[in-house]
Design a protein around this motif. Sequence first.
Motif, PDB file in Angstrom:
ATOM      1  N   SER A  42     104.351  54.123  28.358  1.00 52.51           N
ATOM      2  CA  SER A  42     103.792  53.344  27.253  1.00 52.51           C
ATOM      3  C   SER A  42     102.726  52.373  27.768  1.00 52.51           C
ATOM      4  O   SER A  42     102.618  52.142  28.972  1.00 52.51           O
ATOM      5  CB  SER A  42     104.914  52.569  26.553  1.00 52.51           C
TER       6      SER A  42
ATOM      7  N   ASN B 259     102.770  49.296  27.875  1.00 50.48           N
ATOM      8  CA  ASN B 259     103.345  48.174  28.617  1.00 50.48           C
ATOM      9  C   ASN B 259     103.980  48.617  29.936  1.00 50.48           C
ATOM     10  O   ASN B 259     104.638  47.827  30.615  1.00 50.48           O
ATOM     11  CB  ASN B 259     104.352  47.401  27.762  1.00 50.48           C
TER      12      ASN B 259
ATOM     13  N   ARG C 249     106.298  50.992  30.521  1.00 51.49           N
ATOM     14  CA  ARG C 249     107.661  51.513  30.488  1.00 51.49           C
ATOM     15  C   ARG C 249     107.658  53.010  30.188  1.00 51.49           C
ATOM     16  O   ARG C 249     106.881  53.499  29.379  1.00 51.49           O
ATOM     17  CB  ARG C 249     108.487  50.796  29.428  1.00 51.49           C
TER      18      ARG C 249
END
Length: 132
Positions: free
Chosen positions: A25, A27, A29
């Motif tokens: 993702s 971010n 993760r």
Amino acid sequence: MRAVAPVFQLYRFTDEDTVWWRLVSPNGRGIARVPHGLPDPDAARESIAGVVAVVDRLDPLLRLTPEYRWRWELQHAGASVVHGIGDHDRRVRCENAAHRFLQIAADAPTDPVVCTFRRVGPAPRLARRLAR
């Protein structure tokens, strides 16, 4: 500020000869990964292309773990082709995670770099001494 898109990342472990892929993702993760290691980076890229080509025909499968957590995977023609990373406390969150992969996978680019990670084993068990 520029938005960062999800990306497919290829990686290997220092103690293995196989290559894996995962969708990461914005971010950083992990969202999902291939269920098994592949022989080389080209095979991993072909696996990603194969999943993306049939993304609209993948069937989500949700499972309750022995710890009463939810996990998802996507199947094509009865074979598991994508596993969700991590587990979820509620079925609806698990289902949303699987659908999120289906929504974003087709537009996610593949990072050309193959990352190498050192596998970290399970935490050492502490010996307990019994006082007598």
